[in-house]
Design a protein around this motif. Structure first.
Motif, PDB file in Angstrom:
ATOM      1  N   VAL A  77     -15.434 -44.848 -19.791  1.00 57.58           N
ATOM      2  CA  VAL A  77     -14.543 -43.627 -20.064  1.00 57.58           C
ATOM      3  C   VAL A  77     -15.125 -42.796 -21.312  1.00 57.58           C
ATOM      4  CG1 VAL A  77     -12.028 -42.782 -20.704  1.00 57.58           C
ATOM      5  CG2 VAL A  77     -12.386 -44.928 -19.535  1.00 57.58           C
ATOM      6  N   PRO A  78     -15.927 -41.753 -21.021  1.00 59.12           N
ATOM      7  CA  PRO A  78     -16.496 -41.050 -22.248  1.00 59.12           C
ATOM      8  C   PRO A  78     -15.558 -40.155 -22.903  1.00 59.12           C
ATOM      9  CG  PRO A  78     -17.639 -40.565 -19.714  1.00 59.12           C
ATOM     10  CD  PRO A  78     -16.365 -41.483 -19.737  1.00 59.12           C
ATOM     11  N   LYS A  79     -16.139 -39.875 -24.369  1.00 57.48           N
ATOM     12  CA  LYS A  79     -15.511 -38.995 -24.903  1.00 57.48           C
ATOM     13  C   LYS A  79     -15.457 -37.744 -24.325  1.00 57.48           C
ATOM     14  CE  LYS A  79     -17.992 -39.333 -28.772  1.00 57.48           C
ATOM     15  NZ  LYS A  79     -18.456 -39.570 -30.088  1.00 57.48           N
ATOM     16  N   PRO A  80     -14.509 -36.837 -24.573  1.00 54.10           N
ATOM     17  CA  PRO A  80     -14.159 -35.346 -24.031  1.00 54.10           C
ATOM     18  C   PRO A  80     -15.495 -34.675 -24.507  1.00 54.10           C
ATOM     19  CG  PRO A  80     -12.158 -35.999 -25.328  1.00 54.10           C
ATOM     20  CD  PRO A  80     -12.987 -37.166 -25.392  1.00 54.10           C
ATOM     21  N   HIS A  83     -18.315 -36.170 -20.582  1.00 54.79           N
ATOM     22  CA  HIS A  83     -17.651 -36.993 -19.327  1.00 54.79           C
ATOM     23  C   HIS A  83     -17.943 -36.234 -18.011  1.00 54.79           C
ATOM     24  CE1 HIS A  83     -14.866 -33.714 -20.101  1.00 54.79           C
ATOM     25  NE2 HIS A  83     -14.364 -33.707 -18.966  1.00 54.79           N
ATOM     26  N   ASP A  84     -18.801 -35.094 -17.951  1.00 56.36           N
ATOM     27  CA  ASP A  84     -19.144 -34.566 -16.984  1.00 56.36           C
ATOM     28  C   ASP A  84     -20.536 -33.781 -17.200  1.00 56.36           C
ATOM     29  OD1 ASP A  84     -18.032 -33.311 -14.017  1.00 56.36           O
ATOM     30  OD2 ASP A  84     -19.022 -32.011 -15.082  1.00 56.36           O
ATOM     31  N   MET A  86     -21.466 -30.884 -16.198  1.00 56.72           N
ATOM     32  CA  MET A  86     -21.446 -29.326 -16.837  1.00 56.72           C
ATOM     33  C   MET A  86     -20.645 -29.442 -17.955  1.00 56.72           C
ATOM     34  SD  MET A  86     -22.539 -27.813 -14.127  1.00 56.72           S
ATOM     35  CE  MET A  86     -21.950 -26.240 -14.677  1.00 56.72           C
ATOM     36  N   ALA A  87     -19.928 -30.363 -18.548  1.00 57.41           N
ATOM     37  CA  ALA A  87     -19.571 -30.376 -20.004  1.00 57.41           C
ATOM     38  C   ALA A  87     -20.683 -30.565 -20.681  1.00 57.41           C
ATOM     39  CB  ALA A  87     -18.409 -31.721 -20.182  1.00 57.41           C
ATOM     40  N   LYS A  90     -22.433 -27.132 -20.758  1.00 58.96           N
ATOM     41  CA  LYS A  90     -21.517 -26.141 -21.808  1.00 58.96           C
ATOM     42  C   LYS A  90     -22.110 -26.568 -23.321  1.00 58.96           C
ATOM     43  CE  LYS A  90     -17.949 -24.150 -23.512  1.00 58.96           C
ATOM     44  NZ  LYS A  90     -16.485 -23.482 -23.631  1.00 58.96           N
ATOM     45  N   PHE A  91     -21.856 -27.766 -23.758  1.00 60.18           N
ATOM     46  CA  PHE A  91     -22.050 -28.001 -25.044  1.00 60.18           C
ATOM     47  C   PHE A  91     -23.661 -28.185 -25.509  1.00 60.18           C
ATOM     48  CE2 PHE A  91     -17.576 -29.330 -24.412  1.00 60.18           C
ATOM     49  CZ  PHE A  91     -17.063 -28.602 -25.217  1.00 60.18           C
ATOM     50  N   GLN A 100     -31.653 -24.529  -8.334  1.00 63.06           N
ATOM     51  CA  GLN A 100     -30.336 -25.045  -8.375  1.00 63.06           C
ATOM     52  C   GLN A 100     -29.944 -24.992  -6.998  1.00 63.06           C
ATOM     53  OE1 GLN A 100     -28.793 -22.922 -11.506  1.00 63.06           O
ATOM     54  NE2 GLN A 100     -30.639 -23.535 -12.665  1.00 63.06           N
ATOM     55  N   MET A 104     -26.215 -27.115  -6.397  1.00 60.35           N
ATOM     56  CA  MET A 104     -25.117 -26.459  -6.657  1.00 60.35           C
ATOM     57  C   MET A 104     -24.444 -26.463  -5.065  1.00 60.35           C
ATOM     58  SD  MET A 104     -24.844 -25.529  -9.481  1.00 60.35           S
ATOM     59  CE  MET A 104     -23.371 -24.577  -9.558  1.00 60.35           C
ATOM     60  N   LEU A 107     -22.727 -30.106  -5.113  1.00 56.73           N
ATOM     61  CA  LEU A 107     -22.311 -30.471  -6.498  1.00 56.73           C
ATOM     62  C   LEU A 107     -21.474 -31.515  -6.700  1.00 56.73           C
ATOM     63  CD1 LEU A 107     -22.714 -29.492  -9.679  1.00 56.73           C
ATOM     64  CD2 LEU A 107     -20.971 -28.167  -9.227  1.00 56.73           C
ATOM     65  N   LEU A 108     -20.814 -31.743  -5.812  1.00 57.59           N
ATOM     66  CA  LEU A 108     -19.882 -32.998  -5.838  1.00 57.59           C
ATOM     67  C   LEU A 108     -20.513 -34.122  -5.424  1.00 57.59           C
ATOM     68  CD1 LEU A 108     -16.540 -31.595  -4.267  1.00 57.59           C
ATOM     69  CD2 LEU A 108     -16.812 -32.663  -6.621  1.00 57.59           C
ATOM     70  N   LYS A 111     -22.724 -35.172  -8.758  1.00 53.03           N
ATOM     71  CA  LYS A 111     -22.092 -35.575  -9.835  1.00 53.03           C
ATOM     72  C   LYS A 111     -21.863 -37.056  -9.423  1.00 53.03           C
ATOM     73  CE  LYS A 111     -19.571 -31.588 -11.629  1.00 53.03           C
ATOM     74  NZ  LYS A 111     -18.475 -31.076 -12.170  1.00 53.03           N
TER      75      LYS A 111
ATOM     76  N   TYR B 147     -20.487 -20.668 -19.109  1.00 48.92           N
ATOM     77  CA  TYR B 147     -21.360 -21.714 -19.346  1.00 48.92           C
ATOM     78  C   TYR B 147     -22.225 -21.949 -18.052  1.00 48.92           C
ATOM     79  CZ  TYR B 147     -17.493 -24.351 -17.757  1.00 48.92           C
ATOM     80  OH  TYR B 147     -16.575 -24.778 -17.170  1.00 48.92           O
ATOM     81  N   TRP B 152     -22.915 -18.420  -8.296  1.00 48.67           N
ATOM     82  CA  TRP B 152     -23.041 -19.865  -7.353  1.00 48.67           C
ATOM     83  C   TRP B 152     -21.728 -19.992  -6.657  1.00 48.67           C
ATOM     84  CZ3 TRP B 152     -27.177 -21.424  -5.421  1.00 48.67           C
ATOM     85  CH2 TRP B 152     -28.367 -21.545  -6.119  1.00 48.67           C
ATOM     86  N   GLY B 166     -16.555 -28.404  -7.167  1.00 51.89           N
ATOM     87  CA  GLY B 166     -17.629 -29.046  -8.076  1.00 51.89           C
ATOM     88  C   GLY B 166     -17.635 -28.508  -9.155  1.00 51.89           C
ATOM     89  N   GLU B 229      -6.915 -32.626 -23.883  1.00 53.14           N
ATOM     90  CA  GLU B 229      -8.328 -32.840 -24.729  1.00 53.14           C
ATOM     91  C   GLU B 229      -9.536 -32.804 -24.138  1.00 53.14           C
ATOM     92  OE1 GLU B 229      -7.723 -37.830 -24.888  1.00 53.14           O
ATOM     93  OE2 GLU B 229      -8.548 -36.412 -26.714  1.00 53.14           O
ATOM     94  N   TYR B 230      -9.717 -32.841 -22.866  1.00 52.19           N
ATOM     95  CA  TYR B 230     -10.828 -33.106 -21.916  1.00 52.19           C
ATOM     96  C   TYR B 230     -11.397 -31.769 -21.358  1.00 52.19           C
ATOM     97  CZ  TYR B 230     -11.809 -38.138 -22.112  1.00 52.19           C
ATOM     98  OH  TYR B 230     -12.038 -39.366 -22.638  1.00 52.19           O
ATOM     99  N   TYR B 232     -13.332 -28.568 -21.275  1.00 55.25           N
ATOM    100  CA  TYR B 232     -14.371 -28.061 -21.818  1.00 55.25           C
ATOM    101  C   TYR B 232     -14.356 -26.638 -21.615  1.00 55.25           C
ATOM    102  CZ  TYR B 232     -16.685 -29.240 -17.559  1.00 55.25           C
ATOM    103  OH  TYR B 232     -16.871 -29.683 -16.072  1.00 55.25           O
TER     104      TYR B 232
END
Lengths: 122, 306
Positions: A77-80, A83-84, A86-87, A90-91, A100, A104, A107-108, A111, B147, B152, B166, B229-230, B232
């Motif tokens: 269970v990764p930290k916020p 966990h994904d 795309m997360a 984003k960061f 891509q 795309m 994508l599911l 993932k 982001y 797409w 997705g 909290e999750y 993003y």
């Protein structure tokens, strides 16, 4: 993280995941820190996993992730924010490069494939 | 014969003009009391609020109402939709909400919105604070930078519904129940072509409210903020920052939750929401009794539709 060489077993034994990827025929580069792998998918199954370093790698798209971020991603269970994929993007802890479209369009699937690297809950 | 089991929620079509065009707007409601208008996220529909619509405790004191925005769920786009690109704007979204409030004759409703809904409540707080009893923003931030390449979300060489699902799948908290996660994603998979992308025009561009948000006066209309909290997309930091800037009535960061609290984990979400609604309800009773005291001769209708 799970050993990338175990990916064919982890994915190909998941019949529903393979079915969902049945139109995929591509090779992508997974780069974690300084290590990299070329992962080839055919009809939803992982056909091969080659370990780098590579001299002239060919791939459709590349997933490049910072080492520490990938380690957190691979926790059960990764930290916020970790966990994904795309997360991570984003960061700015990961980038998605190249063509891509196969990523795309599926994508599911991708993932869920990347989530196979996650450590199991003890 | 087994018992027929209906939920308390009733869905109907409301005929009205929105933005000058006739619409057949799909509206759901349940319960009685203070009107609680629920606004769904981009690319989804009223089903996200199924937890609220089935919560006996809330339905005792609140008339829970939700509608599918045009182009969403069971509300079709207006005639001629095939000839233009769908792009939601702040002005259009606000106008739709106020027109629906008028059409349903909602007196001092509470509005709760998530994501784009969480953004539009900020616009409502700025532009129509006198019309609302309270506002609740879920995953509410003043702005979100894109982001990923939004193109797409709507192009012929990817399946739109599955790609939209997705994109948002990671916004769901990793430990939210699988059944609710996939219910939430199904709504995205069912969204019409280009609708999610069109909503994000408001979320990422047109609805940027950073320059105006400090003008929100929560003494005119209380504003409660709750964020997972999750998430993003709208991060807890975004919400905290907003809360400070507008002096929010309360800011809650919901543990383990992502971007779709009411849909991805309704049971857990309601544990966070019920105290907020209790507070709004108590403030309403207090307000009524103060009004009575200040107008002793007033023999108005305290028990009417609030």
């Amino acid at each position: 993280m799970q050993d990338p060489q175990s990916l064919p077993e982890l994915v190909n034994n998941d019949a529903w995941l393979v079915y969902r990827g049945r139109y995929i025929d591509t090779t992508f580069l997974l780069e974690i820190g300084e290590k990299s792998w070329l992962i080839s998918i055919f009809e939803g199954a992982v056909k091969s996993v080659q370990s780098g370093p590579f001299v002239m790698p060919r791939w459709a798209f590349a997933v490049r992730v910072q080492q520490s971020a990938w380690e957190e991603y691979c926790r059960p269970v990764p930290k916020p924010g970790y966990h994904d994929i795309m997360a991570l993007v984003k960061f700015k802890r990961a980038t998605l490069e190249g063509d891509q479209q196969p990523l795309m369009a599926n994508l599911l699937y991708f993932k869920d494939l990347l989530a196979k690297f996650r450590e199991k809950k003890s | 014969m087994s018992e027929t089991l209906f939920e308390p929620v009733v869905g109907r079509y409301l005929r009205l003009n929105l933005l000058g065009r006739p619409h057949r707007l799909y509206v759901e409601e349940a319960g009685q009391g203070i009107p609680l208008l629920c606004l769904h996220t981009a690319g989804s529909d009223t089903r996200q609020y199924r937890g609220l619509f089935n919560d006996a405790q809330i339905l005792e004191k609140f008339r829970v109402i939700s509608f599918d925005l045009p182009w969403h769920g069971k509300t079709s786009p207006p005639e001629g939709w095939q000839q233009r690109e769908y792009k939601l704007t702040s002005a259009a979204y606000t106008d739709i909400i106020m027109t629906v409030c008028d059409a349903l004759q909602l007196d001092q409703p509470v509005a709760i919105g998530c994501s784009i809904g969480g953004r539009i409540v900020l616009h409502l707080a700025l532009e129509h604070p006198e019309r609302f009893r309270a506002l609740v923003g879920l995953q509410s931030g003043a702005h979100v930078e894109p982001y990923y390449d939004l193109r797409w979300l709507h192009r012929p060489d990817v399946q739109g519904g599955e790609t939209c699902a997705g994109i948002v799948s990671g916004l769901i908290g990793p430990e939210s129940p699988d059944s609710e996660r996939w219910e939430t994603l199904w709504h995205y998979m069912q969204s019409g072509p280009g609708v999610f992308k069109g909503d994000l025009h408001f979320y990422n561009l047109d609805g940027d409210i950073r320059g105006r948000v400090a003008g929100i006066d929560t003494t005119k209309c209380p504003l409660y903020l709750l964020s997972g909290e999750y998430d993003y997309s709208c991060t807890p930091e975004d919400t905290r920052e907003l809360g400070k800037l507008v002096n929010a009535s309360d800011v809650t960061i919901m543990e383990g939750m992502g971007h779709f609290p009411m849909s991805e984990n309704p049971e857990k979400f309601l544990q966070y929401l019920r105290p907020v609604l209790e507070r709004i309800h108590a403030d309403s009773l207090k307000g009524q009794s103060e009004q009575k005291q200040s107008r002793p001769a007033d023999d108005g209708e305290p028990g009417g539709r609030h």
